[in-house]
Design a protein around this motif. Structure first.
Motif, PDB file in Angstrom:
ATOM      1  N   TRP A  50       0.942  -1.137  -0.064  1.00  0.00           N
ATOM      2  CA  TRP A  50       0.008   0.677   0.103  1.00  0.00           C
ATOM      3  C   TRP A  50       1.051   1.215   0.029  1.00  0.00           C
ATOM      4  CZ3 TRP A  50      -1.108  -3.895   3.240  1.00  0.00           C
ATOM      5  CH2 TRP A  50       0.184  -3.997   4.861  1.00  0.00           C
ATOM      6  N   ALA A  51       0.337   2.678   0.713  1.00  0.00           N
ATOM      7  CA  ALA A  51       1.362   3.535   0.774  1.00  0.00           C
ATOM      8  C   ALA A  51       2.373   3.634   1.971  1.00  0.00           C
ATOM      9  CB  ALA A  51       0.364   4.702   0.998  1.00  0.00           C
ATOM     10  N   PRO A  52       3.854   3.470   1.265  1.00  0.00           N
ATOM     11  CA  PRO A  52       4.888   3.928   2.156  1.00  0.00           C
ATOM     12  C   PRO A  52       4.176   4.181   3.736  1.00  0.00           C
ATOM     13  CG  PRO A  52       5.374   4.976   0.311  1.00  0.00           C
ATOM     14  CD  PRO A  52       3.633   4.936   0.295  1.00  0.00           C
ATOM     15  N   ASP A  53       4.508   3.250   4.345  1.00  0.00           N
ATOM     16  CA  ASP A  53       4.029   3.386   5.949  1.00  0.00           C
ATOM     17  C   ASP A  53       5.447   2.864   6.995  1.00  0.00           C
ATOM     18  OD1 ASP A  53       3.157   0.805   5.695  1.00  0.00           O
ATOM     19  OD2 ASP A  53       1.426   1.437   6.261  1.00  0.00           O
ATOM     20  N   ASP A  74      20.511  -4.256  -6.022  1.00  0.00           N
ATOM     21  CA  ASP A  74      20.504  -3.550  -6.080  1.00  0.00           C
ATOM     22  C   ASP A  74      18.813  -3.458  -6.329  1.00  0.00           C
ATOM     23  OD1 ASP A  74      19.915  -0.762  -6.834  1.00  0.00           O
ATOM     24  OD2 ASP A  74      20.817  -1.162  -8.989  1.00  0.00           O
ATOM     25  N   VAL A  75      17.885  -2.833  -5.072  1.00  0.00           N
ATOM     26  CA  VAL A  75      16.478  -3.343  -4.490  1.00  0.00           C
ATOM     27  C   VAL A  75      15.918  -2.092  -5.082  1.00  0.00           C
ATOM     28  CG1 VAL A  75      15.020  -3.338  -3.186  1.00  0.00           C
ATOM     29  CG2 VAL A  75      17.758  -4.814  -3.152  1.00  0.00           C
ATOM     30  N   ASP A  76      14.665  -1.615  -5.327  1.00  0.00           N
ATOM     31  CA  ASP A  76      14.010  -1.048  -6.304  1.00  0.00           C
ATOM     32  C   ASP A  76      12.957  -0.663  -6.189  1.00  0.00           C
ATOM     33  OD1 ASP A  76      13.105   0.540  -8.430  1.00  0.00           O
ATOM     34  OD2 ASP A  76      12.302  -0.159  -9.858  1.00  0.00           O
ATOM     35  N   ILE A  77      12.621  -0.348  -5.274  1.00  0.00           N
ATOM     36  CA  ILE A  77      11.009  -0.063  -4.181  1.00  0.00           C
ATOM     37  C   ILE A  77      10.038   0.624  -4.839  1.00  0.00           C
ATOM     38  CG2 ILE A  77       9.973   0.622  -2.192  1.00  0.00           C
ATOM     39  CD1 ILE A  77      12.662   0.493  -0.801  1.00  0.00           C
ATOM     40  N   VAL A  78       8.663  -0.364  -4.944  1.00  0.00           N
ATOM     41  CA  VAL A  78       8.055   0.151  -6.605  1.00  0.00           C
ATOM     42  C   VAL A  78       6.908  -0.121  -6.204  1.00  0.00           C
ATOM     43  CG1 VAL A  78       9.285  -0.748  -8.504  1.00  0.00           C
ATOM     44  CG2 VAL A  78       7.389  -2.084  -7.517  1.00  0.00           C
ATOM     45  N   ALA A  79       5.954   0.764  -6.821  1.00  0.00           N
ATOM     46  CA  ALA A  79       4.310   1.444  -5.419  1.00  0.00           C
ATOM     47  C   ALA A  79       3.837   0.033  -6.413  1.00  0.00           C
ATOM     48  CB  ALA A  79       3.862   1.909  -6.871  1.00  0.00           C
ATOM     49  N   ALA A 277       5.150  10.565  -0.715  1.00  0.00           N
ATOM     50  CA  ALA A 277       3.945   9.570   0.316  1.00  0.00           C
ATOM     51  C   ALA A 277       3.855  11.053   1.528  1.00  0.00           C
ATOM     52  CB  ALA A 277       4.714   8.780   1.428  1.00  0.00           C
ATOM     53  N   ASN A 278       4.721  12.544   1.100  1.00  0.00           N
ATOM     54  CA  ASN A 278       4.818  13.532   1.865  1.00  0.00           C
ATOM     55  C   ASN A 278       4.362  12.872   3.795  1.00  0.00           C
ATOM     56  OD1 ASN A 278       4.770  15.044   0.006  1.00  0.00           O
ATOM     57  ND2 ASN A 278       2.715  14.586  -0.990  1.00  0.00           N
ATOM     58  N   LEU A 279       5.220  12.641   4.435  1.00  0.00           N
ATOM     59  CA  LEU A 279       4.626  11.861   4.866  1.00  0.00           C
ATOM     60  C   LEU A 279       5.707  12.989   6.276  1.00  0.00           C
ATOM     61  CD1 LEU A 279       5.884   8.195   4.852  1.00  0.00           C
ATOM     62  CD2 LEU A 279       3.773   9.289   5.274  1.00  0.00           C
ATOM     63  N   LYS A 280       4.539  13.512   7.637  1.00  0.00           N
ATOM     64  CA  LYS A 280       5.325  14.496   8.563  1.00  0.00           C
ATOM     65  C   LYS A 280       5.923  13.656   9.570  1.00  0.00           C
ATOM     66  CE  LYS A 280       1.405  17.102   8.406  1.00  0.00           C
ATOM     67  NZ  LYS A 280       0.298  17.730   9.201  1.00  0.00           N
ATOM     68  N   LEU A 281       7.118  14.236   9.778  1.00  0.00           N
ATOM     69  CA  LEU A 281       8.260  13.279  10.480  1.00  0.00           C
ATOM     70  C   LEU A 281       7.474  12.902  11.409  1.00  0.00           C
ATOM     71  CD1 LEU A 281      10.757  12.118  11.120  1.00  0.00           C
ATOM     72  CD2 LEU A 281      12.005  14.805  11.577  1.00  0.00           C
ATOM     73  N   ASP A 282       6.944  14.544  12.668  1.00  0.00           N
ATOM     74  CA  ASP A 282       6.706  14.195  13.679  1.00  0.00           C
ATOM     75  C   ASP A 282       5.477  12.399  13.538  1.00  0.00           C
ATOM     76  OD1 ASP A 282       8.427  16.019  14.924  1.00  0.00           O
ATOM     77  OD2 ASP A 282       6.281  17.298  14.642  1.00  0.00           O
ATOM     78  N   PHE A 283       4.654  12.340  12.708  1.00  0.00           N
ATOM     79  CA  PHE A 283       3.339  11.113  12.814  1.00  0.00           C
ATOM     80  C   PHE A 283       4.779   9.991  12.449  1.00  0.00           C
ATOM     81  CE2 PHE A 283       1.378   8.888  10.069  1.00  0.00           C
ATOM     82  CZ  PHE A 283       0.459   8.292  10.545  1.00  0.00           C
ATOM     83  N   VAL A 284       5.684   9.982  12.069  1.00  0.00           N
ATOM     84  CA  VAL A 284       6.312   8.267  11.675  1.00  0.00           C
ATOM     85  C   VAL A 284       6.820   8.534  12.490  1.00  0.00           C
ATOM     86  CG1 VAL A 284       7.774   7.330   9.991  1.00  0.00           C
ATOM     87  CG2 VAL A 284       6.002   9.258   9.075  1.00  0.00           C
ATOM     88  N   LYS A 285       7.447   8.953  13.190  1.00  0.00           N
ATOM     89  CA  LYS A 285       8.128   9.312  15.024  1.00  0.00           C
ATOM     90  C   LYS A 285       7.264   8.472  15.827  1.00  0.00           C
ATOM     91  CE  LYS A 285      11.950  12.535  14.903  1.00  0.00           C
ATOM     92  NZ  LYS A 285      12.873  13.558  15.449  1.00  0.00           N
TER      93      LYS A 285
END
Length: 355
Positions: A50-53, A74-79, A277-285
């Motif tokens: 799903w989306a990066p989390d 060489d790892v490619d991370i894909v959607a 993904a426009n993740l907020k650092l405080d939220f991910v922490k």
């Protein structure tokens, strides 16, 4: 985030048609172990589920820290593909992906040949919630006669029914398919309750609202571990290139172990490595803090003293959950016919690549 435990149902509706084409598709796109980049590293594709989390965070850490390069990958991370990560792995479109044993079991019942080779999450994190402002719901029995915001899986229906009945209700409810997000569906009053993850949407609700009133599966009669989130690959990759699987699993394991020990640093890595993904650092922490404090990836003391190996598949907990789903007629084959026999967790998972 709009996909929760219900995210586990991604693409299952399309699995019948896709699996029917497995023989034709084969693994023609699976070039792992043969293609190399300019530095001589073997090119490998890892597909998000799903989306990066924070469920994916160890893979991003492993890439950022050079753990994959250290083992020649060489790892490619894909959607995630429209057909789902499980089907992409089954057909060789992706070499590895994030999934869970529940999904592997669902797909195996339809004919897929995939296995989980490392389990990150060791206990359920699913929460089933109403908005805290909805005073008509104080426990799962109050879901009776209400409307469930669903992504359409038999699995989630079975879970909700069991929770209601365990709490003294009848287990009857209406359903509406989620169009945008479960939060929005509840806020617009198109539904009364829905599913979330404590480690992600639960954190989101606590930090930004809307506040939720939530109940967990183990407290209301759902057995085993529904959220056996981990890394999957195909049976064909395991048999044809076990060394590749070992390298990928051990580098990925190292990434997750780093994240568990250094959650704030890992959070910053995820935000940096997944900019779209426009993740907020405080939220991910805070998500990582929830994972660590809740010991969702295992007891750190047992990991440290060696009594628990990080990444071990919980076949026992998964089997208890599988057996429950089978009794609730949640499994169907590739023709849509109900399957009453549960998948065998130990046959669709392996720990052989962890050490």
């Amino acid at each position: 985030m709009k996909k929760t435990v219900l995210r586990k149902a991604i693409a299952l509706l399309g699995a019948i048609a896709m699996l029917a084409g497995t023989a034709a598709c084969g693994h023609s796109n699976n070039t792992a172990g043969t293609a190399t980049d300019g530095d001589g590293l073997k090119k490998v594709t890892f597909m998000l589920s799903w989306a990066p989390d924070t469920n994916h965070i160890g893979v991003y850490v492993a890439k950022n820290k050079g753990y994959f390069k250290q083992v020649g990958l060489d790892v490619d991370i894909v959607a995630v593909a429209q057909a789902g990560a499980e089907q992409a792995v089954n057909n060789g479109v992706a070499d590895f992906a994030l999934s869970n044993l529940t999904n592997v079991g669902m797909y195996a019942t339809k004919g897929a040949k995939i296995k989980q080779v490392m389990q990150v999450q060791q206990k359920p994190s699913a929460i089933w919630c109403s908005l805290a402002s909805n005073k008509a719901i104080t426990s799962p029995k109050d879901f009776d006669g209400k409307t469930f915001a669903t992504f359409g899986s038999n699995e989630s229906d079975a879970v909700i029914r069991r929770m209601i009945q365990t709490d003294g209700g009848k287990g009857t409810f209406d359903k509406v398919t989620v169009g945008t997000s479960t939060f929005q569906t509840l806020s617009s009053k198109k539904a009364d309750f829905g599913g979330f993850y404590a480690t992600w949407e639960g954190v989101q609700a606590d930090m930004y609202g809307p506040k939720l009133n939530c109940f967990t599966e183990p407290d209301y009669g759902v057995p085993g571990n529904a959220d056996t989130i981990g890394v999957i690959t195909s049976d064909k990759t395991i048999s044809s290139n076990p060394n590749l699987v070992r390298k990928f699993v051990q580098a990925t394991k190292k990434g997750y172990e780093y994240a568990y020990a250094h959650p704030d640093d890992a959070a910053a890595i995820l935000v940096k490595e997944a900019p779209d993904a426009n993740l907020k650092l405080d939220f991910v922490k805070q998500s990582m803090k929830t994972i660590v404090n809740g010991q969702y990836w295992g007891d750190p003391a047992k990991i440290k003293d060696g009594s628990f190996i990080f990444g071990t598949n919980d076949a026992k907990g998964a089997q208890q959950y599988f057996d429950f789903l089978a009794k609730e007629d949640a499994y169907t084959d590739s023709h849509g016919k109900t399957v009453h026999t549960a998948p065998v967790a130990k046959d669709i998972s392996t720990d052989e690549f962890l050490g």
